[in-house]
Write a protein that holds these residues in place. Structure first.
Motif, PDB file in Angstrom:
ATOM      1  N   ASN A 234      12.680  15.035  39.709  1.00  0.00           N
ATOM      2  CA  ASN A 234      12.868  14.304  40.000  1.00  0.00           C
ATOM      3  C   ASN A 234      14.269  14.353  40.473  1.00  0.00           C
ATOM      4  O   ASN A 234      14.245  13.138  41.556  1.00  0.00           O
ATOM      5  CB  ASN A 234      13.454  13.634  38.635  1.00  0.00           C
ATOM      6  CG  ASN A 234      12.260  12.864  37.827  1.00  0.00           C
ATOM      7  OD1 ASN A 234      11.295  12.519  38.411  1.00  0.00           O
ATOM      8  ND2 ASN A 234      12.591  12.704  36.958  1.00  0.00           N
ATOM      9  N   HIS A 237      12.609  16.502  43.894  1.00  0.00           N
ATOM     10  CA  HIS A 237      11.620  16.224  44.583  1.00  0.00           C
ATOM     11  C   HIS A 237      10.147  16.956  44.928  1.00  0.00           C
ATOM     12  O   HIS A 237       9.782  17.522  46.268  1.00  0.00           O
ATOM     13  CB  HIS A 237      11.688  14.973  45.889  1.00  0.00           C
ATOM     14  CG  HIS A 237      13.356  14.288  45.506  1.00  0.00           C
ATOM     15  ND1 HIS A 237      12.548  13.849  44.954  1.00  0.00           N
ATOM     16  CD2 HIS A 237      14.220  14.050  46.322  1.00  0.00           C
ATOM     17  CE1 HIS A 237      13.168  12.347  44.586  1.00  0.00           C
ATOM     18  NE2 HIS A 237      14.229  12.870  45.289  1.00  0.00           N
ATOM     19  N   ARG A 240       7.013  16.197  45.873  1.00  0.00           N
ATOM     20  CA  ARG A 240       7.124  15.570  47.532  1.00  0.00           C
ATOM     21  C   ARG A 240       6.658  16.528  48.609  1.00  0.00           C
ATOM     22  O   ARG A 240       6.251  17.412  49.696  1.00  0.00           O
ATOM     23  CB  ARG A 240       8.633  14.423  47.960  1.00  0.00           C
ATOM     24  CG  ARG A 240       8.020  13.915  48.896  1.00  0.00           C
ATOM     25  CD  ARG A 240       9.817  12.993  49.817  1.00  0.00           C
ATOM     26  NE  ARG A 240      10.942  14.335  48.802  1.00  0.00           N
ATOM     27  CZ  ARG A 240      12.124  14.207  49.100  1.00  0.00           C
ATOM     28  NH1 ARG A 240      12.166  13.291  49.270  1.00  0.00           N
ATOM     29  NH2 ARG A 240      12.893  15.017  48.944  1.00  0.00           N
ATOM     30  N   GLY A 294       5.703  11.646  43.450  1.00  0.00           N
ATOM     31  CA  GLY A 294       5.371  12.481  44.400  1.00  0.00           C
ATOM     32  C   GLY A 294       3.923  13.519  44.096  1.00  0.00           C
ATOM     33  O   GLY A 294       3.797  13.781  44.883  1.00  0.00           O
TER      34      GLY A 294
END
Length: 351
Positions: A234, A237, A240, A294
């Protein structure tokens, strides 16, 4: 020096010729020969690499260093490149830890670290640390405790010129090996690693290998420290960022190239990095309970890579399927997303 089936290849023959000539030339000529040797090492496949870099070869290197037939600085240039290629190509053992040269590196690291700061040769210490960690499988904790702060200082440099980026890449590559060999007693230096990753996300200053190595420092610790999940998933990321890296690398792979004997085929750097990213995603898929949006995009990219790889790059394809199956089993990604992004079809194709 020969390959496993006893036939000497062009790369091995040229390497042997240049290596044997190192002790009979000047320091300047040695530098040029080592540049040529490193270029040959780049061209070696796994089988050639295994057959050349043995405990015997490292003992010979130690002997000619002690006899001052090659300078320690020149020897370290060669050893750093060997360590770099060993890690990049996933070579499991060079038997370096059994060589007399390994013992000498340990002595030199301790000797250099004990010097007063104004008398210490920082460049020499950095090179020694990088060689020791990247070549070794039996790291001594007392040596690692010297190497980690030394290499982190290099890894945190932010200048974007090519020479500095090569130094940063080698330092991060070496650091990423430490957790791999389960030296979990070492301090993680979480703030420094987060800073390296966040700065790259904002400025895109690192090479693909440097960025992967920084992530490995965190992700490989998930085996023993699940508290890192929140940071990885989180805050930084991972889903992603991994999706972006895997997509970029996949565009550079020749997917039409047919699979050959795994040890004999020279893989491109992009293929090697792609496999390493998939390994890190696999660890996250195995160890993480936290997932975010993501990861839906990441699984979609991995499904695309599987489709591209399934005919001629079976190892990559199998890594992709492993990740997709794990994400389904853990319900890490919503079923609609799996269907929409082709992940379910990828599994069905394998059945």
């Amino acid at each position: 020096m020969s390959t496993l089936d006893g036939t000497e290849t062009k790369n091995i023959k040229k390497f042997t010729e240049l290596f044997c000539g190192l002790e009979h030339c000047t320091k300047i000529d040695q530098k040029q020969k080592i540049i040529e040797i490193n270029e040959i090492i780049d061209e070696m496949n796994v089988e050639e690499f295994d057959s050349v870099f043995t405990g015997e070869l490292f003992n010979i290197m130690h002997k000619i260093i002690e006899e001052k037939k090659i300078s320690i600085e020149n020897a370290l240039v060669l050893l750093k490149h060997v360590g770099y290629c060993k890690v990049l190509k996933n070579i499991w053992s060079l038997f370096f830890e059994e060589s007399s040269l390994n013992e000498r590196l340990e002595e030199l690291i301790i000797e250099e670290e004990k010097k007063k700061e104004e008398k210490r040769n920082e460049k020499l210490l950095i090179d020694l640390c990088e060689c020791y960690i990247s070549l070794n499988y039996l790291l001594l904790p007392e040596i690692v405790s010297i190497c980690v702060p030394c290499l982190l200082k290099v890894a945190m440099r932010k200048e974007e010129n090519e020479e500095i980026q090569k130094e940063v890449e080698m330092a991060l590559l070496a650091l990423s090996c430490i957790d791999e060999f389960e030296f979990y007693g070492q301090e993680l230096h979480l703030n420094e690693i987060k800073e390296i990753i966040k700065y790259h996300q904002e400025h895109r200053n690192l090479t693909h290998l440097s960025y992967l190595s920084a992530w490995r420092l965190l992700v490989n610790r998930l085996w023993v420290d699940n508290c890192l999940e929140e940071v990885i998933v989180n805050e930084l990321h991972f889903g992603r960022e991994a999706a972006g890296e895997i997509e970029d690398l996949s565009k550079c792979v020749d997917w039409r190239r047919k699979e050959e004997n795994e040890k004999r085929r020279k893989e491109s750097k992009e293929e090697l990095l792609l496999k390493k990213w998939l390994d890190e995603v696999g660890i996250c898929a195995s160890e993480c309970k936290l997932w975010n949006e993501g990861f839906a995009g990441l699984i979609g990219i991995i499904a695309q890579v599987h489709r591209a790889a399934k005919d001629n790059h079976r190892e990559i394809s199998e890594k992709c399927i492993f990740i997709i199956v794990l994400s389904v089993e853990k319900r890490a990604v919503k079923l609609d997303d799996l269907l929409k992004r082709g992940a379910v079809n990828a599994i069905l194709e394998e059945i």
